[in-house]
Design an enzyme around this catalytic site. Structure first.
Site, PDB file in Angstrom:
ATOM      1  N   VAL A 149       0.827  -1.201   0.000  1.00 31.64           N
ATOM      2  CA  VAL A 149       0.000   0.000   0.000  1.00 31.64           C
ATOM      3  C   VAL A 149       0.862   1.251   0.000  1.00 31.64           C
ATOM      4  O   VAL A 149       0.575   2.225  -0.713  1.00 31.64           O
ATOM      5  CB  VAL A 149      -0.951  -0.004   1.219  1.00 31.64           C
ATOM      6  CG1 VAL A 149      -1.590   1.373   1.420  1.00 31.64           C
ATOM      7  CG2 VAL A 149      -2.047  -1.058   1.038  1.00 31.64           C
ATOM      8  N   GLU A 150       1.939   1.233   0.772  1.00 37.23           N
ATOM      9  CA  GLU A 150       2.768   2.427   0.916  1.00 37.23           C
ATOM     10  C   GLU A 150       3.532   2.781  -0.355  1.00 37.23           C
ATOM     11  O   GLU A 150       3.544   3.945  -0.775  1.00 37.23           O
ATOM     12  CB  GLU A 150       3.754   2.247   2.081  1.00 37.23           C
ATOM     13  CG  GLU A 150       3.107   2.208   3.455  1.00 37.23           C
ATOM     14  CD  GLU A 150       2.514   3.533   3.882  1.00 37.23           C
ATOM     15  OE1 GLU A 150       2.880   4.570   3.285  1.00 37.23           O
ATOM     16  OE2 GLU A 150       1.687   3.543   4.809  1.00 37.23           O
TER      17      GLU A 150
END
Length: 381
Positions: A149-150
């Site tokens: 996600v990051e």
């Protein structure tokens, strides 16, 4: 078509499979305008420097004194920082009445490109991920979900000078934000930690790049998180969250463990509602903080699955709005709350959970297809 030729197509098909939406839907929902995603310019546009700002120079002197740093060096460093208007715009709250949309948010992260990158990351770093899980109790899929996600497993770590990002948010945090004062103080602390890292490491503070909030490396740690929770997991004598996947994996697991991750505990449970007893306002009041016992939520109209009924800890009713569609709901545990210590958002936590699950599912299916190929294709004489 020969079986070996089908293998790449089969792999792509399997990796594209995504998890189904979660939770229970409310019977009624208010009308909201469709969610509009906030965008940030990909190429930062530098504005004025902070060299002539008296407040910035005063802060430089305070940082130098508090951190026992060379005052001239700190003044010079902050004097090289530039105001970035796009950063200030990025942290400005959305207009009142703009509805959140879990399905739209989810689609940005639980998608084929990110899942493919996650499968490749898992295949390359399987042993390191399993070692982190064994040492901290934080599951592989949660670590995979966060890094995916990051930064899409290191593909997008940010293009802003960290010095510019932190200075902009420390000295020019938008006053329209309801917590502008507190957020400005937070970023002053992050700027101080960043400069301390740079001087003690003899690193040019203008060189490091990160997100518009000043987050760093594969796991997008803020400077204070790097200082407190980053670890040398590859044992090469230094902590490197930019080019060492091992350090990133170990640091994410260490971070979650430090915030109280409980090994073996689920992150959430499915639920439904008994409309005759439902007390949504009371259940939603604590937001994502686990507050209610199983008996409490059942008394207030929540119908839990069997596994949840034996949960010994506290629960939170998590609401995920879906724009104009009914919201989704789930019962979040203490571990769900721990994920939100990385980013204070139930939408973020759920994206992390579902991406990690989707990556491991696709990797397992790909492994099974590869094994089947090996069984069916006869060895050459």
């Amino acid at each position: 078509m020969p079986l070996l030729a089908l293998r790449p197509l089969l792999a792509l098909l399997l990796i594209a499979i995504t998890a189904l939406p979660i939770g229970a839907e409310a019977k009624k929902h208010p009308h909201h305008p469709k969610h509009k995603a906030k965008t940030v310019a990909s190429t930062p546009v530098p504005g004025p420097s902070y060299a002539q700002r008296s407040d910035a120079m005063q802060a430089a002197d305070e940082i130098a004194q508090q951190r026992d740093l060379d005052p001239a060096w700190v003044r010079q460093a902050i004097g090289q920082a530039r105001y970035i208007q796009g950063i200030a715009q990025a942290v400005t709250p959305p207009a009142v009445g703009v509805a959140k949309n879990w399905q739209l948010y989810r689609s940005r992260f639980i998608e084929p490109k990110r899942i493919r990158a996650g499968v490749a990351f898992w295949q390359l770093h399987r042993d390191t991920l399993l070692r982190a899980q064994a040492q901290t109790g934080v599951p592989v899929d949660i670590v995979l979900g966060i890094i995916g996600v990051e930064t899409i497993y290191g593909q997008q770590m940010g293009t802003y000078r960290v010095l510019d990002a932190l200075a902009t948010l420390a000295f020019d945090f938008p006053q329209s934000h309801p917590r502008a004062g507190a957020r400005s103080q937070y970023f002053k602390g992050e700027l101080a930690q960043f400069l301390s890292m740079m001087q003690r490491g003899d690193i040019d503070p203008t060189l490091w790049r990160g997100s518009y909030a000043g987050a760093l490396g594969l796991p997008q740690f803020m400077p204070s998180s790097w200082h407190k929770h980053a670890v040398d997991f590859d044992a090469d004598g230094k902590v490197d969250l930019f080019t060492s996947p091992g350090d990133a994996i170990g640091s994410v697991a260490n971070y979650l463990a430090a915030f109280g991750w409980q090994p073996g505990q689920p992150t959430h449970f499915a639920l439904s509602f008994d409309s005759t007893r439902l007390d949504l306002p009371t259940l939603l009041a604590p937001d994502i903080l686990p507050t209610f016992s199983v008996a409490d939520v059942q008394a207030k109209g929540v119908v839990l699955e069997a596994a949840a009924q034996s949960h010994p800890g506290k629960l939170a009713l998590i609401e995920l709005q879906n724009g104009d569609a009914p919201p989704s709901y789930l019962a979040g545990t203490e571990n769900f709350y721990v994920i939100t210590r990385y980013n204070w958002s139930s939408y973020y936590a759920m994206a992390v959970i579902e991406l990690g699950q989707a990556v491991l599912k696709a990797a397992k299916q790909l492994d099974a297809a590869t094994t089947q190929d090996a069984v069916l294709v006869p060895a050459r004489p």
